[in-house]
Motif scaffolding. Sequence first.
Motif, PDB file in Angstrom:
ATOM      1  N   GLU A 274       1.443   8.772   3.377  1.00 30.24           N
ATOM      2  CA  GLU A 274       1.732   8.251   2.282  1.00 30.24           C
ATOM      3  C   GLU A 274       0.397   8.391   1.604  1.00 30.24           C
ATOM      4  N   TYR A 275       0.728   9.048  -0.074  1.00 34.82           N
ATOM      5  CA  TYR A 275      -0.381   8.262  -0.975  1.00 34.82           C
ATOM      6  C   TYR A 275      -0.349   6.863  -1.864  1.00 34.82           C
ATOM      7  N   TYR A 276      -0.604   5.784  -0.461  1.00 38.61           N
ATOM      8  CA  TYR A 276      -0.397   4.502  -1.440  1.00 38.61           C
ATOM      9  C   TYR A 276       0.063   4.224  -2.532  1.00 38.61           C
ATOM     10  N   SER A 277      -1.944   4.705  -2.401  1.00 36.70           N
ATOM     11  CA  SER A 277      -2.772   3.755  -3.335  1.00 36.70           C
ATOM     12  C   SER A 277      -2.281   5.026  -5.056  1.00 36.70           C
ATOM     13  N   THR A 278      -1.390   5.810  -5.375  1.00 32.99           N
ATOM     14  CA  THR A 278      -1.292   6.549  -6.137  1.00 32.99           C
ATOM     15  C   THR A 278      -0.307   7.344  -6.444  1.00 32.99           C
ATOM     16  N   ASP A 279       0.628   7.016  -5.578  1.00 31.37           N
ATOM     17  CA  ASP A 279       2.065   7.708  -5.673  1.00 31.37           C
ATOM     18  C   ASP A 279       3.404   6.118  -6.175  1.00 31.37           C
ATOM     19  N   ILE A 280       3.667   5.683  -6.436  1.00 33.65           N
ATOM     20  CA  ILE A 280       4.162   4.344  -6.936  1.00 33.65           C
ATOM     21  C   ILE A 280       5.377   4.175  -6.283  1.00 33.65           C
ATOM     22  N   ALA A 281       5.947   5.367  -6.365  1.00 35.93           N
ATOM     23  CA  ALA A 281       7.281   4.998  -5.234  1.00 35.93           C
ATOM     24  C   ALA A 281       6.875   4.804  -3.822  1.00 35.93           C
ATOM     25  N   ALA A 282       5.373   5.478  -3.158  1.00 37.19           N
ATOM     26  CA  ALA A 282       5.021   4.816  -2.278  1.00 37.19           C
ATOM     27  C   ALA A 282       4.574   3.449  -2.377  1.00 37.19           C
ATOM     28  N   ALA A 283       3.891   2.738  -3.096  1.00 41.75           N
ATOM     29  CA  ALA A 283       3.489   1.793  -3.161  1.00 41.75           C
ATOM     30  C   ALA A 283       4.624   0.896  -3.077  1.00 41.75           C
ATOM     31  N   TRP A 284       6.003   0.873  -3.648  1.00 41.89           N
ATOM     32  CA  TRP A 284       6.983   0.215  -4.061  1.00 41.89           C
ATOM     33  C   TRP A 284       7.143   0.145  -2.691  1.00 41.89           C
TER      34      TRP A 284
ATOM     35  N   HIS B 175       7.782  -3.679   2.317  1.00 39.25           N
ATOM     36  CA  HIS B 175       7.167  -3.519   3.294  1.00 39.25           C
ATOM     37  C   HIS B 175       6.863  -5.793   3.820  1.00 39.25           C
ATOM     38  N   LEU B 176       6.015  -5.763   2.885  1.00 37.94           N
ATOM     39  CA  LEU B 176       6.174  -7.491   2.657  1.00 37.94           C
ATOM     40  C   LEU B 176       7.085  -8.174   1.623  1.00 37.94           C
ATOM     41  N   HIS B 177       8.624  -7.747   1.907  1.00 37.46           N
ATOM     42  CA  HIS B 177       9.518  -8.512   1.522  1.00 37.46           C
ATOM     43  C   HIS B 177       9.254  -9.923   1.201  1.00 37.46           C
ATOM     44  N   GLU B 178       8.681 -10.818   2.782  1.00 35.55           N
ATOM     45  CA  GLU B 178       8.969 -12.405   2.870  1.00 35.55           C
ATOM     46  C   GLU B 178       8.343 -12.814   1.717  1.00 35.55           C
TER      47      GLU B 178
ATOM     48  N   SER C  69      -5.107  -1.602 -17.106  1.00 35.75           N
ATOM     49  CA  SER C  69      -5.476  -2.622 -16.380  1.00 35.75           C
ATOM     50  C   SER C  69      -4.461  -3.137 -15.430  1.00 35.75           C
ATOM     51  N   TYR C  70      -4.378  -3.177 -14.517  1.00 41.06           N
ATOM     52  CA  TYR C  70      -3.400  -3.475 -13.543  1.00 41.06           C
ATOM     53  C   TYR C  70      -3.964  -4.665 -12.210  1.00 41.06           C
ATOM     54  N   SER C  71      -2.998  -5.192 -12.183  1.00 35.73           N
ATOM     55  CA  SER C  71      -3.753  -7.199 -11.374  1.00 35.73           C
ATOM     56  C   SER C  71      -2.393  -6.988 -10.394  1.00 35.73           C
ATOM     57  N   ALA C  72      -2.100  -7.553  -9.382  1.00 35.76           N
ATOM     58  CA  ALA C  72      -1.713  -7.632  -8.503  1.00 35.76           C
ATOM     59  C   ALA C  72      -1.841  -8.372  -7.390  1.00 35.76           C
ATOM     60  N   CYS C  73      -0.793  -9.463  -6.702  1.00 35.07           N
ATOM     61  CA  CYS C  73      -0.783 -10.404  -5.930  1.00 35.07           C
ATOM     62  C   CYS C  73       0.286 -10.872  -4.872  1.00 35.07           C
ATOM     63  N   PHE C  74      -0.575 -11.073  -3.790  1.00 35.71           N
ATOM     64  CA  PHE C  74       1.053 -11.157  -2.976  1.00 35.71           C
ATOM     65  C   PHE C  74       0.593 -12.989  -1.980  1.00 35.71           C
ATOM     66  N   ALA C  75       1.899 -13.745  -2.069  1.00 38.88           N
ATOM     67  CA  ALA C  75       1.680 -14.947  -1.345  1.00 38.88           C
ATOM     68  C   ALA C  75       1.209 -14.663  -0.464  1.00 38.88           C
ATOM     69  N   PRO C  76       0.096 -15.670   0.627  1.00 39.53           N
ATOM     70  CA  PRO C  76      -0.324 -17.262   0.025  1.00 39.53           C
ATOM     71  C   PRO C  76      -1.272 -16.842  -1.185  1.00 39.53           C
ATOM     72  N   ARG C  77      -1.491 -15.279  -1.078  1.00 37.08           N
ATOM     73  CA  ARG C  77      -2.951 -15.372  -1.741  1.00 37.08           C
ATOM     74  C   ARG C  77      -2.379 -14.904  -2.957  1.00 37.08           C
ATOM     75  N   MET C  78      -2.215 -16.274  -4.135  1.00 37.73           N
ATOM     76  CA  MET C  78      -1.851 -15.915  -5.389  1.00 37.73           C
ATOM     77  C   MET C  78      -2.192 -15.267  -6.805  1.00 37.73           C
ATOM     78  N   ASP C  79      -3.879 -15.723  -5.661  1.00 38.95           N
ATOM     79  CA  ASP C  79      -4.681 -15.148  -6.931  1.00 38.95           C
ATOM     80  C   ASP C  79      -5.067 -13.717  -7.047  1.00 38.95           C
TER      81      ASP C  79
ATOM     82  N   ALA D 100      -4.238  -9.801   0.871  1.00 36.06           N
ATOM     83  CA  ALA D 100      -3.141 -10.774   1.265  1.00 36.06           C
ATOM     84  C   ALA D 100      -2.773 -10.380   3.181  1.00 36.06           C
ATOM     85  N   LYS D 101      -3.341  -9.959   3.890  1.00 37.19           N
ATOM     86  CA  LYS D 101      -3.036  -9.324   5.204  1.00 37.19           C
ATOM     87  C   LYS D 101      -4.773  -9.612   5.668  1.00 37.19           C
ATOM     88  N   GLY D 102      -6.438  -9.964   4.825  1.00 37.80           N
ATOM     89  CA  GLY D 102      -7.083 -10.690   5.099  1.00 37.80           C
ATOM     90  C   GLY D 102      -8.171  -9.335   5.458  1.00 37.80           C
TER      91      GLY D 102
END
Length: 127
Positions: free
Chosen positions: A62-72, A77-80, A91-101, A120-122
Amino acid sequence: MSRKIDALVAEHVMGLPQAYESKYGYWKFGDEIIEKPPKFDESTGEKINIDWSWWDGSNDLEYYSTDIAAAWEVVSHLHERSFMLVGRNLSYSACFAPRMDLYEPSDTAPMAICLAALKAKGVEVEE
């Protein structure tokens, strides 16, 4: 670099087999790979157009990094985990818990989502 990010996301975030770049210039993953090499007429050396409409793309990366549908799909997948996406000044920034920086800004929302998911996955991403 985006296809390498896609491969990292597939493996470390989505839990898919390790992806690789095939010798034909596209990315695949999985144990049973069906390659789609170009075909040439043996007598003339001309490229033959082959109907690949039957191919379902089941092991295409999949084109996760360029296709917004794949990115969603990554976000889903990280719904928890709590998720935040911020866009400002093109410009865009994003974060997932527990790393909310927030991760460093990206030019697109899909790339920001992928970089944040990897963080978020290290998984460290080398530029």
